[in-house]
Write a protein that holds these residues in place. Sequence first.
Motif, mmCIF file in Angstrom:
data_model
loop_
_atom_site.group_PDB
_atom_site.id
_atom_site.type_symbol
_atom_site.label_atom_id
_atom_site.label_comp_id
_atom_site.label_asym_id
_atom_site.label_seq_id
_atom_site.Cartn_x
_atom_site.Cartn_y
_atom_site.Cartn_z
ATOM 1 N N THR A 21 0.835 -1.208 0.000
ATOM 2 C CA THR A 21 0.000 0.000 0.000
ATOM 3 C C THR A 21 0.863 1.247 0.000
ATOM 4 O O THR A 21 0.565 2.228 -0.698
ATOM 5 N N SER A 22 1.936 1.237 0.766
ATOM 6 C CA SER A 22 2.845 2.384 0.796
ATOM 7 C C SER A 22 3.526 2.587 -0.550
ATOM 8 O O SER A 22 3.688 3.721 -1.017
ATOM 9 N N VAL A 23 3.940 1.502 -1.187
ATOM 10 C CA VAL A 23 4.587 1.619 -2.496
ATOM 11 C C VAL A 23 3.632 2.191 -3.537
ATOM 12 O O VAL A 23 3.980 3.093 -4.307
ATOM 13 N N ALA A 106 -4.693 4.593 6.177
ATOM 14 C CA ALA A 106 -4.298 5.988 5.977
ATOM 15 C C ALA A 106 -2.829 6.197 6.333
ATOM 16 O O ALA A 106 -2.107 6.952 5.663
ATOM 17 N N LEU A 107 -2.364 5.524 7.385
ATOM 18 C CA LEU A 107 -0.959 5.647 7.783
ATOM 19 C C LEU A 107 -0.042 5.065 6.717
ATOM 20 O O LEU A 107 1.012 5.639 6.402
ATOM 21 N N ALA A 108 -0.428 3.929 6.132
ATOM 22 C CA ALA A 108 0.376 3.342 5.063
ATOM 23 C C ALA A 108 0.431 4.268 3.849
ATOM 24 O O ALA A 108 1.493 4.464 3.244
ATOM 25 N N CYS A 109 -0.708 4.861 3.494
ATOM 26 C CA CYS A 109 -0.743 5.787 2.355
ATOM 27 C C CYS A 109 0.081 7.036 2.643
ATOM 28 O O CYS A 109 0.797 7.539 1.765
ATOM 29 N N LEU A 114 4.888 10.515 1.871
ATOM 30 C CA LEU A 114 6.049 11.212 2.423
ATOM 31 C C LEU A 114 7.350 10.732 1.784
ATOM 32 O O LEU A 114 8.270 11.532 1.555
ATOM 33 N N LEU A 115 7.438 9.454 1.464
ATOM 34 C CA LEU A 115 8.619 8.956 0.761
ATOM 35 C C LEU A 115 8.750 9.610 -0.614
ATOM 36 O O LEU A 115 9.850 10.017 -1.021
#
Length: 376
Positions: A21-23, A106-109, A114-115
């Motif tokens: 999800t973050s990627v 939401a935290l993962a997104c 931010l990355l």
Amino acid sequence: MFYLRVARGYRALDLLRWFLTSVASAVVAALLLRALGRALSESAPTPAGPALDRLLWCLPPLAGVAYLAAAWARALPLQQPERVAGLVAAGVGPVRLRLLLAGEMALACAFGALLALGGFLLLRGNVVQLMPEGRLNAALGVDGSLPIAGTLTLLALIPLLGGVAAAAAVRPSDVVPVDGSDQPQRRPTPRHIALAAGLPALGTLIVVTAVRVNAAQAAAIGWVIAVVGIAIAVPVLLYGAGQALAWHRPRAPRLLAGRGLQAQAWRLGTPLAVLAVAGSVGTAAAVHYTSGGHKAVGPLPAIEAGLVALCVLGALLTRLAELAGAHRAAYLPLRRMGAPTSTLQASVALRTAAASVVVLAAGAGAGVLAAAALGA
């Protein structure tokens, strides 16, 4: 602190979902930042039109990330009922649990956004150079000052939509611990059948008329109406296919396949409809822009299409994993009674074949309409 205590119980699969999800969010954030950089680099006095077009191109991958976050948020209580049971026993109610799942997505997104922002700032400040001779300067907007408030507001859309989609996808019944058995679902109502038949017909009529008069906007509206109808029609068709399999004195494989497909119709219909529509639209767009002498559009559409495809496949695989657990629970009594393995395998094959026919039919219809709309 409560979230950190819950995160200590994450399994490897949960961490993988969080990472993916973050990627995906980082890729969407990079696309949004590119659109912002291009807007800052425009030399025209009124660059609102091109800038808006670039932002609109970011909507499909943004919707794909939100859809993936929704699917994974809903899968957690269904695939880990013991974790939900522990939280409920600790005094966490349905509302708080939904907020917890929404906050997780939401935290993962936000982490991915931010990355991407950090990489954008490093490239913009020439700390890191990916391409020589300043080839990325136009996309980074180095000729203009970066609006901090506007940039953060733009990137805040990603965790906001991810969290809202996750909270909306988790129903109150999903956070109640269940045994995972495959419960029968409701029958299609006359309203579902009317919408499944009427909306594709109405959308097709609008598209055909718009193509004849060369009205691109009307064709796009007609295609959207038809796609909504197809999305409603897929669960109805799956239920009808299951009813057809179980019709007229079926043997055990047909009966199991038909009843199983009827029970799955509503939970499986939505991701299959999204897969069919996304695949057909991507194919139609690729054929349209790679043939007929069209100008090359660059690698960004391919990146966006790949991201949307991965999000759709991730959501579909998550739903299939949920249904596989339900099948195991439903077939366990049959195995205890000595049902042959070949019978169960034949029912799975029949159910898969029927669902594939429905998906191919829906995808073919959406693809034809998409090709017609693009040609308007």
